[in-house]
Design a protein around this motif. Structure first.
Motif, PDB file in Angstrom:
ATOM      1  N   HIS A  39       0.844  -1.177   0.000  1.00  0.00           N
ATOM      2  CA  HIS A  39       0.000   0.000   0.000  1.00  0.00           C
ATOM      3  C   HIS A  39       0.890   1.242   0.000  1.00  0.00           C
ATOM      4  O   HIS A  39       1.940   1.270   0.634  1.00  0.00           O
ATOM      5  CB  HIS A  39      -0.925   0.006   1.219  1.00  0.00           C
ATOM      6  N   LEU A  40       0.462   2.253  -0.725  1.00  0.00           N
ATOM      7  CA  LEU A  40       1.223   3.487  -0.805  1.00  0.00           C
ATOM      8  C   LEU A  40       0.599   4.546   0.084  1.00  0.00           C
ATOM      9  O   LEU A  40      -0.612   4.607   0.243  1.00  0.00           O
ATOM     10  CB  LEU A  40       1.270   3.980  -2.254  1.00  0.00           C
ATOM     11  N   LYS A  41       1.442   5.386   0.644  1.00  0.00           N
ATOM     12  CA  LYS A  41       0.993   6.478   1.503  1.00  0.00           C
ATOM     13  C   LYS A  41       1.444   7.772   0.844  1.00  0.00           C
ATOM     14  O   LYS A  41       2.580   7.880   0.386  1.00  0.00           O
ATOM     15  CB  LYS A  41       1.620   6.338   2.885  1.00  0.00           C
ATOM     16  N   ALA A  42       0.563   8.743   0.786  1.00  0.00           N
ATOM     17  CA  ALA A  42       0.906  10.042   0.198  1.00  0.00           C
ATOM     18  C   ALA A  42       0.760  11.127   1.253  1.00  0.00           C
ATOM     19  O   ALA A  42      -0.228  11.184   1.972  1.00  0.00           O
ATOM     20  CB  ALA A  42       0.004  10.343  -0.989  1.00  0.00           C
ATOM     21  N   ASP A  43       1.761  11.972   1.340  1.00  0.00           N
ATOM     22  CA  ASP A  43       1.727  13.141   2.211  1.00  0.00           C
ATOM     23  C   ASP A  43       1.769  14.378   1.323  1.00  0.00           C
ATOM     24  O   ASP A  43       2.594  14.462   0.405  1.00  0.00           O
ATOM     25  CB  ASP A  43       2.925  13.169   3.160  1.00  0.00           C
ATOM     26  N   CYS A  44       0.896  15.330   1.614  1.00  0.00           N
ATOM     27  CA  CYS A  44       0.849  16.580   0.847  1.00  0.00           C
ATOM     28  C   CYS A  44       1.277  17.742   1.742  1.00  0.00           C
ATOM     29  O   CYS A  44       0.876  17.825   2.899  1.00  0.00           O
ATOM     30  CB  CYS A  44      -0.559  16.841   0.325  1.00  0.00           C
ATOM     31  N   HIS A  45       2.076  18.619   1.160  1.00  0.00           N
ATOM     32  CA  HIS A  45       2.518  19.834   1.843  1.00  0.00           C
ATOM     33  C   HIS A  45       2.314  20.992   0.879  1.00  0.00           C
ATOM     34  O   HIS A  45       2.432  20.829  -0.344  1.00  0.00           O
ATOM     35  CB  HIS A  45       3.988  19.722   2.242  1.00  0.00           C
ATOM     36  N   TYR A  46       2.042  22.172   1.455  1.00  0.00           N
ATOM     37  CA  TYR A  46       1.743  23.334   0.624  1.00  0.00           C
ATOM     38  C   TYR A  46       2.532  24.549   1.081  1.00  0.00           C
ATOM     39  O   TYR A  46       2.627  24.829   2.276  1.00  0.00           O
ATOM     40  CB  TYR A  46       0.249  23.687   0.696  1.00  0.00           C
ATOM     41  N   PHE A  47       3.087  25.250   0.115  1.00  0.00           N
ATOM     42  CA  PHE A  47       3.646  26.571   0.343  1.00  0.00           C
ATOM     43  C   PHE A  47       2.715  27.539  -0.372  1.00  0.00           C
ATOM     44  O   PHE A  47       2.466  27.394  -1.574  1.00  0.00           O
ATOM     45  CB  PHE A  47       5.061  26.682  -0.242  1.00  0.00           C
ATOM     46  N   ILE A  72       9.345  25.931   1.328  1.00  0.00           N
ATOM     47  CA  ILE A  72       9.555  25.395  -0.023  1.00  0.00           C
ATOM     48  C   ILE A  72      10.519  24.218   0.109  1.00  0.00           C
ATOM     49  O   ILE A  72      11.681  24.395   0.459  1.00  0.00           O
ATOM     50  CB  ILE A  72      10.091  26.477  -0.980  1.00  0.00           C
ATOM     51  N   LEU A  73      10.008  23.028  -0.146  1.00  0.00           N
ATOM     52  CA  LEU A  73      10.787  21.800   0.052  1.00  0.00           C
ATOM     53  C   LEU A  73      11.724  21.537  -1.120  1.00  0.00           C
ATOM     54  O   LEU A  73      11.514  22.020  -2.237  1.00  0.00           O
ATOM     55  CB  LEU A  73       9.845  20.614   0.233  1.00  0.00           C
ATOM     56  N   ASP A  74      12.733  20.732  -0.855  1.00  0.00           N
ATOM     57  CA  ASP A  74      13.669  20.294  -1.892  1.00  0.00           C
ATOM     58  C   ASP A  74      12.926  19.319  -2.808  1.00  0.00           C
ATOM     59  O   ASP A  74      12.422  18.293  -2.341  1.00  0.00           O
ATOM     60  CB  ASP A  74      14.860  19.610  -1.235  1.00  0.00           C
ATOM     61  N   PRO A  75      12.834  19.606  -4.111  1.00  0.00           N
ATOM     62  CA  PRO A  75      12.107  18.710  -5.024  1.00  0.00           C
ATOM     63  C   PRO A  75      12.691  17.296  -5.079  1.00  0.00           C
ATOM     64  O   PRO A  75      11.977  16.349  -5.408  1.00  0.00           O
ATOM     65  CB  PRO A  75      12.203  19.382  -6.385  1.00  0.00           C
ATOM     66  N   ALA A  76      13.950  17.141  -4.734  1.00  0.00           N
ATOM     67  CA  ALA A  76      14.569  15.811  -4.744  1.00  0.00           C
ATOM     68  C   ALA A  76      14.050  14.949  -3.589  1.00  0.00           C
ATOM     69  O   ALA A  76      14.209  13.731  -3.609  1.00  0.00           O
ATOM     70  CB  ALA A  76      16.086  15.935  -4.657  1.00  0.00           C
ATOM     71  N   LEU A  80       6.300  14.541  -6.272  1.00  0.00           N
ATOM     72  CA  LEU A  80       5.690  15.458  -7.248  1.00  0.00           C
ATOM     73  C   LEU A  80       5.694  16.881  -6.722  1.00  0.00           C
ATOM     74  O   LEU A  80       5.514  17.103  -5.523  1.00  0.00           O
ATOM     75  CB  LEU A  80       4.233  15.071  -7.521  1.00  0.00           C
ATOM     76  N   VAL A  81       5.854  17.824  -7.631  1.00  0.00           N
ATOM     77  CA  VAL A  81       5.730  19.246  -7.307  1.00  0.00           C
ATOM     78  C   VAL A  81       4.781  19.856  -8.328  1.00  0.00           C
ATOM     79  O   VAL A  81       4.961  19.668  -9.535  1.00  0.00           O
ATOM     80  CB  VAL A  81       7.099  19.971  -7.358  1.00  0.00           C
ATOM     81  N   ASN A  82       3.770  20.566  -7.855  1.00  0.00           N
ATOM     82  CA  ASN A  82       2.823  21.264  -8.730  1.00  0.00           C
ATOM     83  C   ASN A  82       2.731  22.714  -8.301  1.00  0.00           C
ATOM     84  O   ASN A  82       2.710  23.008  -7.101  1.00  0.00           O
ATOM     85  CB  ASN A  82       1.420  20.637  -8.644  1.00  0.00           C
ATOM     86  N   LEU A  83       2.648  23.614  -9.271  1.00  0.00           N
ATOM     87  CA  LEU A  83       2.487  25.033  -8.986  1.00  0.00           C
ATOM     88  C   LEU A  83       1.148  25.502  -9.534  1.00  0.00           C
ATOM     89  O   LEU A  83       0.811  25.243 -10.688  1.00  0.00           O
ATOM     90  CB  LEU A  83       3.614  25.853  -9.633  1.00  0.00           C
ATOM     91  N   PHE A  84       0.398  26.200  -8.690  1.00  0.00           N
ATOM     92  CA  PHE A  84      -0.874  26.791  -9.076  1.00  0.00           C
ATOM     93  C   PHE A  84      -0.762  28.303  -8.894  1.00  0.00           C
ATOM     94  O   PHE A  84      -0.390  28.760  -7.811  1.00  0.00           O
ATOM     95  CB  PHE A  84      -2.016  26.262  -8.197  1.00  0.00           C
ATOM     96  N   ILE A  85      -1.057  29.040  -9.942  1.00  0.00           N
ATOM     97  CA  ILE A  85      -1.105  30.499  -9.844  1.00  0.00           C
ATOM     98  C   ILE A  85      -2.523  30.917 -10.179  1.00  0.00           C
ATOM     99  O   ILE A  85      -3.039  30.565 -11.242  1.00  0.00           O
ATOM    100  CB  ILE A  85      -0.080  31.174 -10.782  1.00  0.00           C
ATOM    101  N   LYS A  99      15.258  24.092  -2.749  1.00  0.00           N
ATOM    102  CA  LYS A  99      14.931  24.189  -1.327  1.00  0.00           C
ATOM    103  C   LYS A  99      14.907  25.659  -0.897  1.00  0.00           C
ATOM    104  O   LYS A  99      15.872  26.385  -1.067  1.00  0.00           O
ATOM    105  CB  LYS A  99      15.937  23.414  -0.490  1.00  0.00           C
ATOM    106  N   GLY A 100      13.753  26.097  -0.416  1.00  0.00           N
ATOM    107  CA  GLY A 100      13.611  27.461   0.080  1.00  0.00           C
ATOM    108  C   GLY A 100      13.381  28.519  -0.984  1.00  0.00           C
ATOM    109  O   GLY A 100      13.315  29.711  -0.660  1.00  0.00           O
ATOM    110  N   ARG A 101      13.226  28.108  -2.272  1.00  0.00           N
ATOM    111  CA  ARG A 101      13.153  29.100  -3.348  1.00  0.00           C
ATOM    112  C   ARG A 101      12.266  28.640  -4.506  1.00  0.00           C
ATOM    113  O   ARG A 101      12.413  27.534  -5.009  1.00  0.00           O
ATOM    114  CB  ARG A 101      14.563  29.350  -3.859  1.00  0.00           C
ATOM    115  N   LEU A 102      11.369  29.517  -4.942  1.00  0.00           N
ATOM    116  CA  LEU A 102      10.548  29.323  -6.141  1.00  0.00           C
ATOM    117  C   LEU A 102      10.874  30.455  -7.094  1.00  0.00           C
ATOM    118  O   LEU A 102      10.788  31.634  -6.725  1.00  0.00           O
ATOM    119  CB  LEU A 102       9.056  29.361  -5.797  1.00  0.00           C
TER     120      LEU A 102
END
Length: 126
Positions: A39-47, A72-76, A80-85, A99-102
């Protein structure tokens, strides 16, 4: 074919046991497959941030705290990383995340008071 009633009864019993095994085997295989599945577990975080109409680079200090769950997490370190504007998902060619920068790679920055949401999804076996 049968010489007596006892032989006939034994033969029918053996055939019934074979039929039961044949019916049970797919169910047993299904149970074994289910036990082996991971079974897979997914954690979501938002900046989250609010655009000022001029910036194209956002850092952890720009976080809109009532809605941000992480910096802002390290993409490595995520799957997945998604950006919504302004609620619209953006293609990855329009931004860079470290990490720390968009950093937005668009010609124009987002308009003043437009929402920026960077979503991080980490998927792992549970």
């Amino acid at each position: 074919m049968f010489t007596d009633k006892a032989s006939e009864a034994i033969t029918k019993k053996v055939e019934a046991e074979k039929a039961t095994r044949l019916c049970a085997e797919p169910e047993l295989e299904k149970q074994e497959r289910q036990q082996k599945q991971t079974h897979l577990k997914a954690d979501c975080h938002y900046f989250c941030a609010i655009a000022d109409g001029t910036k194209r680079v956002y850092t952890d200090e720009d976080a809109w705290l009532p809605y941000t769950t992480s910096g802002i997490l390290d993409p490595a370190c995520v799957s997945l990383v998604n950006l919504f504007i302004n609620g619209m998902i953006q293609p990855p060619v329009l931004y860079e995340v470290a990490k720390g920068r968009l950093r937005l790679l668009t010609k124009e920055p987002p308009g003043k008071d437009v929402s920026i949401v960077l979503q991080f999804i980490a998927i792992a076996a549970s």
